[in-house]
Structure formats: structure tokens, C-alpha cells
Design an enzyme around this catalytic site. Structure first.
Site, PDB file in Angstrom:
ATOM      1  N   LYS A 191       0.883  -1.346   0.049  1.00 25.61           N
ATOM      2  CA  LYS A 191       0.163  -0.183  -0.019  1.00 25.61           C
ATOM      3  C   LYS A 191       0.984   1.296  -0.020  1.00 25.61           C
ATOM      4  CE  LYS A 191      -4.167   2.061   2.244  1.00 25.61           C
ATOM      5  NZ  LYS A 191      -3.873   3.422   1.805  1.00 25.61           N
ATOM      6  N   ARG A 215      -8.584  10.199  -7.878  1.00 28.32           N
ATOM      7  CA  ARG A 215      -9.920   9.418  -7.170  1.00 28.32           C
ATOM      8  C   ARG A 215     -10.945   9.980  -7.104  1.00 28.32           C
ATOM      9  NH1 ARG A 215      -8.975   6.160  -1.635  1.00 28.32           N
ATOM     10  NH2 ARG A 215     -11.175   6.251  -0.931  1.00 28.32           N
ATOM     11  N   PHE A 217      -1.515  -1.152 -10.769  1.00 29.86           N
ATOM     12  CA  PHE A 217      -1.883  -2.081  -9.682  1.00 29.86           C
ATOM     13  C   PHE A 217      -3.308  -2.823 -10.144  1.00 29.86           C
ATOM     14  CE2 PHE A 217      -3.711   1.980  -7.812  1.00 29.86           C
ATOM     15  CZ  PHE A 217      -5.127   1.607  -7.748  1.00 29.86           C
TER      16      PHE A 217
END
Length: 583
Positions: free
Chosen positions: A252, A272, A341
Site C-alpha cells: 500500500k 480518485r 496495480f
């Protein structure tokens, strides 16, 4: 459609704090809206003219609005500023000014939703030399033909402070009730919204074609998808119990989450919060455009790195890229690593229903062909001990912790589920993780903090009820510079009274629209007679609160208010504390 119908609905919504009444008023508005204008009504109700990813800013400065009011009404500049100081609301000032206006024309042109929306578009798209005078002329034209009530909401929309007390979830509820007859059908609208990020588009389709029409909406490269989110657990054994079979552990990283769209060498990058931030990452665009692919959507973490040794730097370093000018210098001074990712779309194939295992294999192929890209380090494991060991390794290498992923898990856009689980190293206190909370109010400071806020009232989000419930008051952990930055950001969020989506028993000096998100840690979660988070869930007339809260130093500019820690997560954390005590 007459704009007065919309303005009256907004006025009715502002007058109530009851969720059911809000839903009823909104449903009534939608029933009076034709399919031709439903998109525009939805966008206006969101306080915008297009979805955020279009990057269109509607906001007009207070100074410019005051200038227009002085020109369009009989109220003097001094009186306008006096009323503004008294009410803190230029919309309310406009209503007063237009109520006192001397009528100078015999005939007014009809004010329709179409005309208001079109004028807003003209204002938003007007730039360059002479643009201020053109914007003033556009707005003056609207105000000359509107009623005081219409003027109130025209100005509130333009200044970005609509104050209706509703979020996207409430709009989805109202659409489900109005056009399908059942609030339970919201889940179908929400799924479509999550892959399109366009509430107006969802509304238009459900109005014209019903639920079946929603199946026609597919992922479009260039339109951001609402990101999948991780649940949180506090121990490796809990994760093994929840996931069961073998799983993937990923580092993370402490960076900015990027959603990167590539379509025939053209690159768009979204945050985001679904903002178009392509201009902030020209280096990423350049690298991604070199990939030999028809189209794709990948997710990556951009992490600031030390130019000397390549080590990871804190998230805050990336904020130097969030500027309108001197981008080239920012890119040179704050280099990054691009850590992929996940992949959502690849060569015209929607991968959201593919397993994580397959998506990861495709990512590996992309990275092997492009040496300027990295892939987030991962490891496939089966035991709690392996999780603990990999967690320690990630911390030593400068990461925040781990994200654990179900190998067979699909990509659930917009959802927060246990297909992804985040794990951070246990703190010395009882809290096993930091919390992201939104500022809803403030108390003025004394001594060194005079003319600043001494403490901030923070809230968690109740998703089921679409409400922000008070959870703690924080006044420690802030540097003088952080206090200054937060104070300036909060000035744009000040409202006259407690926001309709806020539930708090506490009284404060200043109320805010829930917008600014802070990362907070503390010693433990305890029951509280003052705070309203999880009210009556543990004990009658008691909620939950965070004991000894401390600001970690991180302003979560990458998160929207509805993305913060939920009351359900708080309850889960509280129950974990009880288990520790019992054991």
C-alpha cells in the site's frame, strides 16, 4: 420547462431536514421534468453543468457577482456588501435585491431551464480578453428576467453553494422511486453510475428506456469509472478468516491514485475524485502514450521519489504538482514512480468481470514491455504469518501497509467490499488504523490561534441515510502552516447554519459544507452522549466518539466527502476493541 419549478423545489428542499421529505420533493421535481431536460435538471441539482471529469468550472467569484448585482438592481454596492456580511449568502442577497428592484421593463422574457443552463454554459466557456464584461452581460440578462426566488438559486449555483442537503445517492434514490416505482432498484442505477460517472446520462436513459436501457451503458475510454475501494481489517488472522484460500498481498503505497485512460495514443488521467488531472502529470502521459495498445484503462499509484536515492517520499510532496503554472518545474523537482496495480479495460475488452488473477497477468505483460513503468510489488500467500512478515517488509520499504486481494475477485466499480482489504501496522494505541473524517464545524481559537480555528468538529459518513454524523472534535497535531492552509480552504465552505446533511448535537462558532477531509488517529473509540455517529446502536441516546483525536498532518484532497470513513467501519473498529478487552 420553467426554471421557477426547479427554484421552488430547491426552496422546499432547503426548508426541511427530513430525509423522506427531501426524497419526496426531489421525486416531485423529476415527475414534472421531461426527458428532454432531465439531464440538465440533474446537473443543475448537482450544482454543475457537466460531470466533474469534463473539467468545466462554473464558479463565479463573489466580487464579480456583487458587481452584477450592483448593475442589475437598485441596491448599492455598500448595501450589497452589508447584506452579504449579515447573511453570508449571495443567493439570499440576490433575493433581497431583486425584491426591492424598481421595475424598468414592461415585458420579461420567459426564464426556462434551457435558457438558464445555456447561459451557464456561455459563462463557463467565456475566457480571455474581455471575458469579465461578457460574463457580467450574460448574468445581468438572466437577473433582469427572473423572480427573486429564481435569482437566489441562479446565484447559488454559479457560486457553487447550492445548499440543498442532498448527495448523489439521494438523487439516485429519487430517480429509482420516480421512474421505477421502487427505491430498491437504486442498485441498478448505481451500478450504471459507477461505470459512467455521469448522473445526467443515467437519468436520461432510465426516463426514456427504463431499467432495461441501463444495460446499454458500457465503459467508455475517456470517461472515468468510480474507483473500487477496500474494506479494513486490523489483523492477519481476521483476513485469513475472511478470505480463506490463498490471496495476493500488495504494497500500500503513500501516493496519489491515478486512473489512466489510453485511446489511440491519447492519454487522459483522472484522480480518485474523478477530476481530470492530465496536465499535472505530463511525464505519465508521455510514458503511457508509448504503449502499443488500441485502448486501455489502468490504475496506478504515483509516488514522489527522492532524486538522490530513489526512496519513496510522503504523499504531500505530490501536492506541488497541483498548480496551474510552472508544471514543467514541478515535474523536474518532484519526480515520481508510476506503479500500476489494476487494469479495468484492455484492447476493447471490459475486464471488470475478470478475476484479479487474470487482470494482474495482463498488467505484468504491459510492464515487461515498458521499462519506465513499475507494478506494485505483490506476493501470493496462504498464512497469517506470511501476511505479518510481508507487512513488516512493506513498512521497512517506506509503504503504509498492505492491500490484500481475493485472487478470484472481480473489479466492483464504486463499491467498498472485502474483495480488497487494507491492513496497516498496529499503532501503539488501541486504534488499528487512521480515519478519514470530514470537517463540519469549527470553534474559534484563543491565544496563539486567535483569528484561526482552535478546534474542528469532524464527522463520519452514514451511507445508508446519506448523513454526516459528528464523531470528534480535534485541536492537536496541527502545525501553524497547516492551520493556515486549512483555515483558507474552509473559508470557501462556510455556511450560515448547520448543513442539512449534518447531524450534530454540538454547537460551534462556524458551520461548513462537508467538503474538507482530514486524516485522523486517536487512542480508542468510546461511547458518547454528545456525538451522533452510531447513535442508539450501542446504548440508547449514546453515539460513538474518538478519544484523544490527533491530526496526522494529511489533508485528503484526493477524497470526496462521501468517500470518508463510514459509521459502519467505526462500529466494526469499536467491536474489535471490545474483543481485545475480552481476550
Amino acid at each position: 420547462m420553467d426554471y421557477n419549478i426547479v427554484a421552488q423545489a430547491y426552496e422546499d428542499m432547503e426548508k426541511t431536514r427530513k430525509r423522506l421529505e427531501l426524497l419526496e420533493i426531489l421525486s416531485g421535481l423529476f415527475k414534472n421534468t421531461s426527458s428532454k431536460v432531465i439531464e440538465r435538471v440533474i446537473y443543475l441539482t448537482q450544482g454543475k453543468i457537466k460531470p466533474d471529469f469534463y473539467g468545466i468550472e462554473l464558479g463565479m467569484s463573489d466580487k464579480l457577482v456583487i458587481k452584477v448585482l450592483e448593475k442589475s438592481t437598485s441596491m448599492s454596492k455598500n448595501r450589497i456588501q452589508e447584506e452579504y456580511k449579515k447573511t453570508g449568502d449571495l443567493g439570499e442577497v440576490t433575493k433581497i435585491a431583486l425584491s426591492n428592484k424598481v421595475q424598468t421593463t414592461l415585458v420579461k422574457d420567459r426564464l426556462t431551464v434551457e435558457r438558464v443552463y445555456s447561459t451557464f454554459e456561455d459563462i463557463a466557456n467565456t475566457t480571455g480578453h474581455g471575458s469579465v464584461d461578457i460574463k457580467i452581460a450574460h448574468l445581468s440578462g438572466l437577473l433582469s428576467d427572473c423572480t427573486p426566488l429564481e435569482g437566489k438559486y441562479i446565484i447559488r449555483t454559479l457560486t457553487g453553494i447550492l445548499r440543498l442537503g442532498i448527495a448523489d445517492y439521494t438523487v439516485l434514490d429519487a430517480l429509482a422511486v420516480t421512474y421505477t416505482g421502487d427505491k430498491k432498484n437504486r442498485k441498478y442505477l448505481e451500478r450504471t453510475y459507477n461505470i459512467s460517472s455521469d448522473l445526467g446520462k443515467v437519468a436520461k436513459i432510465v426516463v426514456e428506456k427504463g431499467l432495461e436501457g441501463l444495460e446499454e451503458i458500457n465503459i467508455v475510454v475517456g470517461n472515468p469509472i468510480r474507483p473500487m475501494l477496500a474494506e479494513r481489517l486490523s489483523s492477519s488472522q481476521e483476513i485469513i478468516d475472511k478470505v480463506g484460500e490463498k490471496m495476493s498481498l500488495e504494497y500500500k503505497l503513500d501516493g496519489e491514485r491515478l486512473q489512466i485512460h489510453v485511446n489511440k495514443k491519447q492519454v487522459s488521467i483522472f484522480s480518485r475524485k474523478l477530476e481530470n488531472i492530465t496536465n499535472h502529470y505530463p511525464d505519465v502521459s508521455s510514458i503511457m502514450s508509448e504503449i502499443n495498445v488500441e485502448n486501455m484503462i489502468v490504475e496506478a499509484e504515483a509516488v514522489a521519489i527522492n532524486k538522490e536515492d530513489g526512496s519513496y517520499l510522503p504523499f504531500q510532496e505530490l501536492m506541488h504538482r497541483r498548480r496551474k503554472h510552472k508544471i514543467k518545474e514541478a515535474v523536474e523537482n518532484y519526480p515520481i514512480s508510476i506503479n500500476l496495480f489494476d487494469i479495468i479495460f484492455f484492447d476493447n475488452e471490459d475486464l471488470t468481470n475478470s478475476s484479479y488473477e487474470r487482470r494482474r497477468k495482463i498488467l505484468n505483460i504491459i510492464v515487461k514491455k515498458n521499462k519506465k513503468l513499475d507494478i506494485v510489488k505483490n506476493k501470493i500467500i496462504r498464512s497469517a504469518e506470511e501476511i505479518d512478515n510481508f507487512l513488516e517488509q512493506s513498512i521497512e520499504e517506506g509503504c503504509e501497509g498492505l492491500v490484500i486481494k481475493d485472487l478470484q475477485g472481480t473489479y466492483r466499480a464504486g463499491a467498498r467490499e472485502y474483495l480488497w482489504i487494507k491492513l496497516k501496522r498496529e499503532y501503539k494505541s488501541e486504534m488499528s488504523d487512521t480515519l478519514d473524517l470530514v470537517v463540519i464545524g469549527a470553534i474559534y481559537g484563543k491565544g496563539k490561534r486567535v483569528n484561526r480555528y482552535g478546534a474542528l468538529l469532524l464527522a463520519a459518513y452514514n451511507k445508508e441515510e446519506d448523513m454526516f454524523r459528528s464523531f470528534c472534535k480535534v485541536g492537536t497535531g496541527f502545525s501553524d502552516e497547516q492551520l493556515r492552509i486549512i483555515y483558507e480552504k474552509l473559508q470557501k465552505c462556510i455556511i450560515k447554519d448547520k448543513h442539512v446533511m449534518v447531524d450534530s448535537k454540538m454547537e460551534v462558532d462556524v458551520w461548513f459544507k462537508p467538503n474538507i477531509v482530514l486524516e485522523i488517529t486517536g487512542s480508542e473509540i468510546t461511547i458518547s452522549p454528545i456525538h451522533t455517529a452510531n447513535m442508539n446502536e450501542i446504548r440508547k441516546d449514546f453515539g460513538l466518539a474518538l478519544r484523544f483525536p490527533i491530526f496526522t498532518g494529511r489533508i485528503r484532497e484526493d477524497k470526496m466527502a462521501q468517500d470518508i470513513t463510514t459509521t459502519m467501519e467505526i462500529m466494526n473498529e469499536y467491536k474489535k476493541q471490545l474483543k481485545k478487552v475480552i481476550n
